[in-house]
Design an enzyme around this catalytic site. Structure first.
Site, mmCIF file in Angstrom:
data_model
loop_
_atom_site.group_PDB
_atom_site.id
_atom_site.type_symbol
_atom_site.label_atom_id
_atom_site.label_comp_id
_atom_site.label_asym_id
_atom_site.label_seq_id
_atom_site.Cartn_x
_atom_site.Cartn_y
_atom_site.Cartn_z
ATOM 1 N N LYS A 1 -16.052 -0.408 12.502
ATOM 2 C CA LYS A 1 -15.565 -0.094 11.160
ATOM 3 C C LYS A 1 -15.861 -1.291 10.279
ATOM 4 O O LYS A 1 -15.425 -2.414 10.580
ATOM 5 C CB LYS A 1 -14.054 0.150 11.222
ATOM 6 C CG LYS A 1 -13.339 0.346 9.900
ATOM 7 C CD LYS A 1 -11.850 0.577 10.171
ATOM 8 C CE LYS A 1 -11.024 0.841 8.929
ATOM 9 N NZ LYS A 1 -10.722 -0.339 8.116
ATOM 10 N N TYR B 1 -14.587 -7.910 10.173
ATOM 11 C CA TYR B 1 -14.570 -8.499 8.837
ATOM 12 C C TYR B 1 -14.946 -9.976 8.875
ATOM 13 O O TYR B 1 -14.296 -10.749 9.567
ATOM 14 C CB TYR B 1 -13.170 -8.370 8.212
ATOM 15 C CG TYR B 1 -12.660 -6.955 8.141
ATOM 16 C CD1 TYR B 1 -13.431 -5.941 7.579
ATOM 17 C CD2 TYR B 1 -11.405 -6.619 8.637
ATOM 18 C CE1 TYR B 1 -12.963 -4.634 7.525
ATOM 19 C CE2 TYR B 1 -10.929 -5.311 8.578
ATOM 20 C CZ TYR B 1 -11.720 -4.326 8.028
ATOM 21 O OH TYR B 1 -11.262 -3.040 7.967
ATOM 22 N N ASP C 1 0.815 -1.221 0.000
ATOM 23 C CA ASP C 1 0.000 0.000 0.000
ATOM 24 C C ASP C 1 0.846 1.267 0.000
ATOM 25 O O ASP C 1 0.303 2.367 -0.114
ATOM 26 C CB ASP C 1 -0.902 0.033 1.251
ATOM 27 C CG ASP C 1 -2.147 -0.826 1.075
ATOM 28 O OD1 ASP C 1 -2.250 -1.517 0.045
ATOM 29 O OD2 ASP C 1 -2.999 -0.802 1.977
ATOM 30 N N TRP D 1 -12.725 -3.222 14.091
ATOM 31 C CA TRP D 1 -12.665 -3.515 12.659
ATOM 32 C C TRP D 1 -13.350 -4.888 12.511
ATOM 33 O O TRP D 1 -12.806 -5.884 13.015
ATOM 34 C CB TRP D 1 -11.222 -3.661 12.231
ATOM 35 C CG TRP D 1 -10.346 -2.507 11.892
ATOM 36 C CD1 TRP D 1 -9.587 -2.391 10.757
ATOM 37 C CD2 TRP D 1 -10.026 -1.341 12.659
ATOM 38 N NE1 TRP D 1 -8.839 -1.230 10.781
ATOM 39 C CE2 TRP D 1 -9.092 -0.556 11.935
ATOM 40 C CE3 TRP D 1 -10.467 -0.853 13.901
ATOM 41 C CZ2 TRP D 1 -8.589 0.669 12.401
ATOM 42 C CZ3 TRP D 1 -9.965 0.360 14.360
ATOM 43 C CH2 TRP D 1 -9.053 1.103 13.617
ATOM 44 N N ARG E 1 -14.491 -13.448 7.538
ATOM 45 C CA ARG E 1 -13.428 -14.030 6.706
ATOM 46 C C ARG E 1 -13.103 -15.445 7.146
ATOM 47 O O ARG E 1 -13.098 -15.745 8.337
ATOM 48 C CB ARG E 1 -12.154 -13.175 6.785
ATOM 49 C CG ARG E 1 -11.120 -13.554 5.698
ATOM 50 C CD ARG E 1 -10.115 -12.450 5.470
ATOM 51 N NE ARG E 1 -10.792 -11.215 5.049
ATOM 52 C CZ ARG E 1 -10.245 -9.985 5.127
ATOM 53 N NH1 ARG E 1 -9.031 -9.836 5.595
ATOM 54 N NH2 ARG E 1 -10.925 -8.927 4.708
#
Lengths: 306, 306, 306, 306, 306
Positions: D207, D176, D49, D174, D178
């Protein structure tokens, strides 16, 4: 028996020696033998040992175990600490052995090797013993050696034995070879090894399954190898499934008098019967273990016939 | 030998330096050598080392080990802390090395890589040493390096060595390469590596299996590479299965005088014999290790013939 | 260089700022560079780095490392805390970096992803530093990122860095991408990522392998990307296997002067030589790292030719 | 906005309520919204990134993030505690959210399910906050639910939230989905579930990635389901890869004004630009999030065209 | 009901006996029954229980649960501690049961056996209870027995029950057989075993799914075996998916009056309705559980028809 006949292990501090001896004398009734009423099956064997075609309906109710322990003539009742806490305040005069680990029998060995972790600590046992108060005389712990997870159980057992002795509690190990690597769980080699491991871990008692008879020797004769391997750790045999009383008592008699064991750990052969019959059974076992009656006397005294 | 010849590692606090030196002198008998009577097999090898066709029946009884240790002439008896606690109060004058981890040999390497966890802590060793009191001079710990679980054993070993030194105890590592990744457990490369790892972990002694001889060099000659790799960590070789006394003693003599080892760790070659023969064997070993007799003198003195 | 040029990370408490600066100045010799004599191979690479056809026999003996460190001109000797404790009392004037974790290289990645656990704690480092006393200026820790077990190593590294800084110690991370998920361990992308991870963990130094050259850029040119990614964390390159001195020194020179690294972490290129040659090599490296000589001067001064 | 509009969770002790409110007002600028400058990618996404064809070279240098945070107009900078400690003493006036766990993206899900462990504790955050001192207003933690290891992350997150609140810190999860069991990571069902889990764990902010649009509803419209499921936990959307500013700002505007989110968590859309452009971008985002400008005003004010 | 009818387990210290009795009386409303409003689905079942075709839109908003609990007539609201902390300060007059562990239902059993870890400790519960203050009367914990990870959940449950009782809190176990080894999760054998395990762990209540009816016996009739196996541990049945009110209430009535259960644990059958209908439903359940109305009265009183 005098205090001098009792092996006080070195990890019992001097200040706890008398406590250890008291606990030892309580459960052995000053006769160097132990009749353990062994009742951890509600987790280990699920409800299958308590409800079914050949099981008396008294066994459905867990309090049955405590009624037998109170009204019968056992040395100590071994069961999980949680169950003791459910009935302890109503049954304060029973000698307890707090079983500290547990697993169900649901996961088969070919799926995953057995693991049974400590659910309670010695600190919790001691708190319960003092606060209530309850006659908790010792603790029990199961090791499945030969399992891929044996190192976890060996570790917990060693710490629990050390801590138990620090507080003057008696220790009993349930020693079972089990896992994908074990083909014959009751071979005399493995049963003698079970005794030797328990001895090396410093336990006062070891509960084993009696070895399978060979072509030339009976199970009781093979037990001599086991009790030798156990050194000054006392060997008691588990009873297994329910059988005819005469057969059961003769077997127990031979384990003690031929095999050199120091008593028995019996559950199903007692609690799967009605309360009166169960009490009767504890008296017959007591006659062998503590009163040292010969087998004919026992069978006659209790009028047991095959 | 003076105190100045003793390597006191930096993790021994100044206040414990004398304690460390005392322990070192006790087990080495002021001769910079160690004859370790190594007896952890009741868990490591099960009952197989104690009962069988070629094993004297004295070995059936665990107390045999303590009788030999007391009546023989060893440097120290290494066995599990639990077993020490079973006999410690009756055998207070033995020098002990407390073996702190254990596993059985039941799970084969192709099923799962080996793992042996600490069963007891240094704090427990120190309590036992002071309370009883017992001559616990040091501790033993096994590492299976090359196992998928080596990181757990390396971690526990490093902490135990550090803590042992903090209390002035001597440390001995049993170092064995083992696991699916290990094809030749006794190649000199791996044995020298074993010594180097133990040295890097800060241990005072390392117990290894002697390396396999090659086409051009004997095992004793190859040991030079191993003892060099060990730096100021003392190397002692394990004895393995029982063999003819003459062969055993000659082998030990060469390990010390050709290979540069600092003694031996012997179990089966002693305890699988009757008590008198076992005591006799400890005397012959003492003659080599501590009295520094030459091999002919030893064989003649003990009238050993092949 | 003044104190103001030194990055004191925010997790160094104000009371430890001077201690941190002292440690930093000791190993960097007030020149913002570090020549780390990197010697953790006795566990990481077994005995293979210390004995063999192309290795001088001086290297067989672990004390060789300490002799070089004492008689040579290094910035600091990095090795496992256990090894430091074996020689610390005889070698008190060396600057040490205590390597805190370790694994062997025996289990191949396709068998199991790498895991290296902390063997010693910062508390133990501090005790050793103060008690002996020893010049332990900082600590080292290896992370294998891309391993299935990276989360354990990341966790331990972060805690160790925080604790080290709390006590004013310098931190160095050995950062290696490794595991089944890693195909090219020395691609510049992964090496720059290694630097970025170490930086995000708060480390003062990161030790990496130099990136592989590409068709258009040399390894030293690619290092610019790495040193940029490292921010204010200092990058030092590991030396790898032994090579011709001229080649080695030119490579090091370019890493610093083209790639922007802050020194080197060299082991085998020093200790696989005889003591005199090894000392000579430390002087040549010092000439580049600390004295900032240009490469021609260095080669001439030490009369090194290919 | 008055203090009465702020939800102070019950695990914030009364003595810490004002501290919690202060932290909340600092990062929300008294407008119940949060513009989080989200910069944990150096571990999570490696160097990818920060360096590459479409990334401005300013991004190569980690200090870029701190320069933007200081010169731009963000609510708070979220990054790993280790990175904060590298620059904290030079950048003391930034509002920080300390990201407490981390993993790389190297191990693919089909090799092993994701696991990200806590690298730092709340105690360490508080020490750093007070000692330096630094404006650490809260903490961040990532949970990969649906992973075989979710139970470890759920456990650590719950403890961290509780401890953070005990010290008056704001918490941001956060969230997610997965793992091998997850087929569509951005389905609205899973994104709404993510919000619900974070809410059940007691977090102040969550988030999430914006849900994928369906045939009939836009992503912003679907966000209504998500913000409903989040209850009084504030939802902020992550920004994802860099895109055209106009598109990015319109998307953000709709997330807030249609979807009901409470701001944004933006990283790459800011830091992959040059410092001046990045600062400009933070101002445009601030215009939407904190100044509540309508989208046309924002685009005109910043002269942004597609 | 007097205090003498309440089973106070032995692990409740004497000083906490009154606290335990108070908590027990609060949630059972002095009628030895419990109507638990069971709301842990936001993690356990994701958002699927709160949003969808047959679910009233009120259920989208988590505060719906607290509104029902406050305005309805439940015994206690069971939900995760984190969710309690989000709304606790606004809803201080609800009786809470803090659910302490959680997992999502995303990983299927054939991928990996279920594991649900403790997310919060009893210490945190007690702090929250006292600091806020909140009426937290007890705790909930789920065990998936028959899972390969059952030993971890058994261990955590036993410790949590012990600690809860030490502080006078009531304990409720959610007991579900689940894993690759379980073929029929609702067979009466396994459900009775679930009750027996919870009893052996010392829990005050056990929440189970009602057993599947057999060819000869209804589910309510089979419950007699379950409530016998539970001993003095109270059995409550979970409600499952939403169904027609009349059917639901009749089923509940039979569970209590035929099966001998001590109440119910109902969630979806309440909260998937609008607020007024949900409140209405809590009143109808209260009529059965606490007011002991016969089923005809209940149906008439609440004018419920199929």
């Amino acid at each position: 028996m005098t205090n001098h006949d009792i092996i006080v292990p070195a990890d019992v501090p001097n200040s706890m020696e008398q406590e250890f001896i008291n606990n030892y004398l309580l459960i052995t009734k000053k006769r160097q033998r132990l009749f353990l009423f062994s009742c951890d099956q509600k987790i280990e064997h699920l409800n299958n040992d308590f409800y079914g075609a050949d099981i008396h309906s008294d066994a459905m109710h867990p309090e049955h175990l405590f009624r037998i322990a109170q009204q019968g003539t056992i040395g100590a009742l071994a069961t999980h600490l949680g169950l003791i806490s459910r009935y302890g305040k109503q049954y304060t005069n029973i000698n307890y052995i707090a079983k500290l680990n547990a697993k169900t029998n649901m996961v088969p060995t070919n799926q995953s090797d057995p693991i049974s972790r400590a659910l309670w600590s010695i600190k919790q046992v001691i708190n319960l013993k003092k606060e209530c108060p309850l006659n908790i005389c010792g603790i029990g712990f199961t090791i499945y050696f030969g399992s891929e997870y044996e190192s976890i159980m060996l570790e917990q057992a060693a710490h629990i034995i050390y801590e138990a002795h620090q507080h003057g509690l008696i220790t009993i190990l349930w020693m079972y070879p089990r896992g994908k690597a074990v083909s014959n769980e009751q071979s005399v080699d493995l049963i003698a090894s079970a005794a030797g491991i328990a001895h090396s871990l410093g336990s006062d008692f070891v509960k084993i399954k009696p070895p399978d008879a060979t072509k030339v020797l009976t199970s009781a004769q093979l037990l001599k190898i086991v009790t030798a391997a156990a050194g000054n750790t006392n060997v008691i045999c588990s009873g297994g499934s329910i059988m005819e009383p005469k057969l059961f008592l003769e077997k127990l008699y031979d384990q003690i008098h031929i095999g050199g064991t120091a008593g028995c750990a019996t559950g199903r052969n007692i609690f799967q019967r009605s309360l009166p019959q169960a009490i009767f059974m504890t008296q017959a076992i007591t006659s062998i273990v503590y009163e040292n009656d010969d087998i004919k006397t026992v069978l006659r005294k209790y009028q047991i016939r095959s």
